[in-house]
Design an enzyme around this catalytic site. Structure first.
Site, short mmCIF file in Angstrom:
data_model
loop_
_atom_site.label_atom_id
_atom_site.label_comp_id
_atom_site.label_asym_id
_atom_site.label_seq_id
_atom_site.Cartn_x
_atom_site.Cartn_y
_atom_site.Cartn_z
N ARG A 31 38.34 44.45 43.69
CA ARG A 31 39.70 43.87 43.73
C ARG A 31 39.85 42.65 42.83
O ARG A 31 40.66 41.77 43.11
CB ARG A 31 40.10 43.46 45.16
N ARG A 35 45.73 40.16 44.22
CA ARG A 35 46.73 39.15 44.59
C ARG A 35 46.27 37.70 44.56
O ARG A 35 47.08 36.80 44.60
CB ARG A 35 47.29 39.49 45.98
N ARG A 44 53.62 41.55 39.60
CA ARG A 44 53.88 42.37 40.79
C ARG A 44 55.30 42.15 41.33
O ARG A 44 55.86 43.05 41.96
CB ARG A 44 52.82 42.01 41.82
N ASP A 82 44.48 53.03 42.60
CA ASP A 82 44.18 53.00 44.03
C ASP A 82 43.52 54.31 44.43
O ASP A 82 43.74 55.33 43.78
CB ASP A 82 45.46 52.79 44.86
N TYR A 158 42.68 58.44 55.84
CA TYR A 158 44.05 58.00 55.55
C TYR A 158 45.05 59.15 55.67
O TYR A 158 46.16 58.98 56.18
CB TYR A 158 44.15 57.39 54.15
O1 CP3 Z 1 39.10 46.65 42.40
C1 CP3 Z 1 40.07 46.56 41.63
O2 CP3 Z 1 40.48 45.47 41.16
C2 CP3 Z 1 40.73 47.84 41.16
C3 CP3 Z 1 41.88 48.26 41.91
C4 CP3 Z 1 41.76 48.77 43.32
C5 CP3 Z 1 42.81 48.65 44.25
N1 CP3 Z 1 42.49 49.37 45.37
C6 CP3 Z 1 44.05 47.89 44.01
C7 CP3 Z 1 44.87 47.47 45.19
C8 CP3 Z 1 40.74 49.52 43.93
C9 CP3 Z 1 39.36 49.90 43.42
C10 CP3 Z 1 41.24 49.90 45.22
C11 CP3 Z 1 40.47 50.76 46.14
C12 CP3 Z 1 40.97 50.99 47.50
N2 CP3 Z 1 42.28 51.17 47.89
C13 CP3 Z 1 40.15 51.16 48.63
C14 CP3 Z 1 38.65 51.15 48.62
C15 CP3 Z 1 38.09 49.79 48.57
C16 CP3 Z 1 38.31 49.01 49.84
O3 CP3 Z 1 39.02 47.98 49.76
O4 CP3 Z 1 37.79 49.40 50.88
C17 CP3 Z 1 41.00 51.38 49.73
C18 CP3 Z 1 40.56 51.59 51.17
C19 CP3 Z 1 42.33 51.39 49.25
C20 CP3 Z 1 43.58 51.62 50.02
C21 CP3 Z 1 44.43 50.44 50.02
N3 CP3 Z 1 45.14 49.99 48.92
C22 CP3 Z 1 44.69 49.57 51.10
C23 CP3 Z 1 44.10 49.71 52.49
C24 CP3 Z 1 45.57 48.58 50.64
C25 CP3 Z 1 46.21 47.52 51.46
C26 CP3 Z 1 45.25 46.49 51.86
C27 CP3 Z 1 45.28 45.35 50.90
O5 CP3 Z 1 44.23 44.90 50.43
O6 CP3 Z 1 46.42 44.87 50.68
C28 CP3 Z 1 45.80 48.83 49.26
C29 CP3 Z 1 46.65 48.01 48.35
C30 CP3 Z 1 46.04 47.52 47.09
N4 CP3 Z 1 45.19 48.23 46.27
C31 CP3 Z 1 46.28 46.25 46.50
C32 CP3 Z 1 45.55 46.20 45.30
C33 CP3 Z 1 45.52 45.10 44.30
C34 CP3 Z 1 47.23 45.17 47.04
C35 CP3 Z 1 48.60 45.73 47.11
C36 CP3 Z 1 49.70 44.93 46.47
O7 CP3 Z 1 49.61 44.47 45.32
O8 CP3 Z 1 50.71 44.84 47.16
#
Ligand code: CP3
Length: 373
Positions: A31, A35, A44, A82, A158
């Site tokens: 990540r 954010r 964003r 994602d 999911y």
């Molecule tokens: O790592 C990186 O910088 C690359 C981008 C990336 C995102 N999600 C961007 C993201 C990667 C590799 C993921 C993987 C991901 N997504 C996983 C596996 C890794 C982990 O965290 O366990 C999972 C389970 C998801 C599903 C997901 N996406 C969830 C549960 C959420 C909400 C929780 C949260 O952290 O807000 C997301 C949203 C998400 N994916 C955001 C980002 C930057 C934030 C959303 C936003 O900008 O509003």
């Protein structure tokens, strides 16, 4: 046709992933484009989450944000996307508000019929491939680009729960009440993940990570029943497709978050993945010696990635330095020659409240304490 890219200037990540001894540990953070960065929040404001994923120049811009900010400190980029783009490609609607939610989840095996029957990854996920090619070009060889997918069990969870869940009631019901249907769906997801990863390598990804974020919800026995066979299937299929397409093999990382019992660590290390990602609830030295004792990969050993508690980044400079030093001592060899097969990272994603200057300090500490004597 294969795209031409600039030569890679920093291959520390790839050498460590192949199990080699390095002058210091490469470092990146899950990540890292997210954010906690003001430049991410700014962009964003004007765009929906999945709109960014689907727009190659926006995904490229965000992928590069941490690379620019931390130039010279960060050793990898990860494509902005994602894991939930796969359920979308399979025909499911996914919203992000602010966590993921599926208006129409898979309630019973009957609902599998609603999924798209033949999935062409180039058609449904070509936008990710385009973003990868664009980001790799834009990186100009500064650091390698990581591609990724969610693992079958995590995606299944999911798709069945319809979002995150504390109890996993619905997805566990599937596993225990409909094991055969569950396995068939896991296998179907695995095959899509494999095609998707091969497309990412064709597009320019230089290392692949498989996120099994919900591995820790399974018993050690069920980890070996419902998770590992499918992540292994992905690995085998990617390896054989790349070789039949005469494409070079890339290192592959499995991150089975929470699968921390010694038998699970040994099973993951034995899976054939080049790198195993660890969360912060297992000692690096324990994982290392478990894998060494099991003589994994015919003695060639497996590389590890991780594993600082992401919350340490809330503890201020002194705590970050102390804990990074401790982590380096867990993973570094005793011979003063620098770490062997270790990629420094957090044990899970960086969280939104972290000060970007503290993230910088984290990386500076890794450079300092992981270096060869
Ligand atoms: O790592 C990186 O910088 C690359 C981008 C990336 C995102 N999600 C961007 C993201 C990667 C590799 C993921 C993987 C991901 N997504 C996983 C596996 C890794 C982990 O965290 O366990 C999972 C389970 C998801 C599903 C997901 N996406 C969830 C549960 C959420 C909400 C929780 C949260 O952290 O807000 C997301 C949203 C998400 N994916 C955001 C980002 C930057 C934030 C959303 C936003 O900008 O509003």
């Amino acid at each position: 046709m294969a795209v031409e890219f600039a030569p890679l200037k920093n291959d520390l990540l790839l050498r460590a992933a192949r199990g080699e001894q390095t002058e210091r540990a490469p470092v990146w953070v899950m990540r890292q484009a997210g954010r906690y960065l003001p430049e991410f929040r700014e962009l964003r404001k004007d765009h929906e989450f999945f709109e960014i994923c689907r727009t190659p120049h926006l995904a490229t811009e965000i992928t590069l944000q941490p690379v620019r900010r931390y130039s010279g400190l960060l050793d990898a980029a990860i494509i902005f996307s994602d894991i939930l783009v796969i359920p979308q490609a399979m025909g499911m609607e996914v919203l992000m508000n602010p966590g993921p939610s599926f208006p129409d989840p898979l309630n019973t095996p009957e609902d599998i019929k609603k999924l798209r029957e033949h999935l062409d990854v180039n058609k449904e996920l070509g936008y990710v491939f385009e973003a990868i090619t664009m980001a790799r070009k834009e990186l100009k060889g500064e650091v390698p680009l990581i591609g990724f997918t969610g693992a079958p069990w995590t995606l299944f969870m999911y798709m069945v729960e319809g979002g995150g869940s504390k109890t996993l009631q619905k997805s566990k019901t599937w596993l225990f009440k409909y094991p055969e249907e569950s396995k068939a769906l896991l296998e179907r997801i695995a095959d899509i993940c494999a095609d998707y990863l091969v497309g990412q390598v064709k597009a320019g990804a230089q290392l692949l990570q498989v996120f099994e974020s919900n591995a820790g919800e399974l018993s050690p026995h069920d980890y070996e029943t419902f998770s590992l066979p499918y992540t292994t299937r992905i690995l085998t299929r990617v390896r054989s497709s790349l070789s039949s397409l005469s494409l070079p093999q890339v290192p592959m990382t499995l991150f089975p978050k929470g699968a921390n019992t010694t038998p699970s660590v040994v099973a993951s290390a034995n899976s054939g993945y080049d790198v195993i990602g660890l969360d912060w609830c297992v000692r690096g030295s324990v994982a290392r010696s478990a894998a060494a004792a099991a003589n994994v990969r015919d003695g060639k050993g497996v590389a590890f990635q991780g594993n600082l508690d992401p919350a340490v980044l809330y503890g201020g400079r002194e705590a970050i330095e102390r804990e990074v030093k401790r982590m380096c001592e867990e993973f570094k060899g005793q011979d003063g020659k620098g770490p062997k097969g270790w990629i420094a990272n957090l044990g899970h994603g960086i969280t939104p409240g972290v000060d970007p200057e503290d993230m910088k300090w984290f990386m500076q500490c890794v450079h300092k304490y992981s270096a060869a004597a």
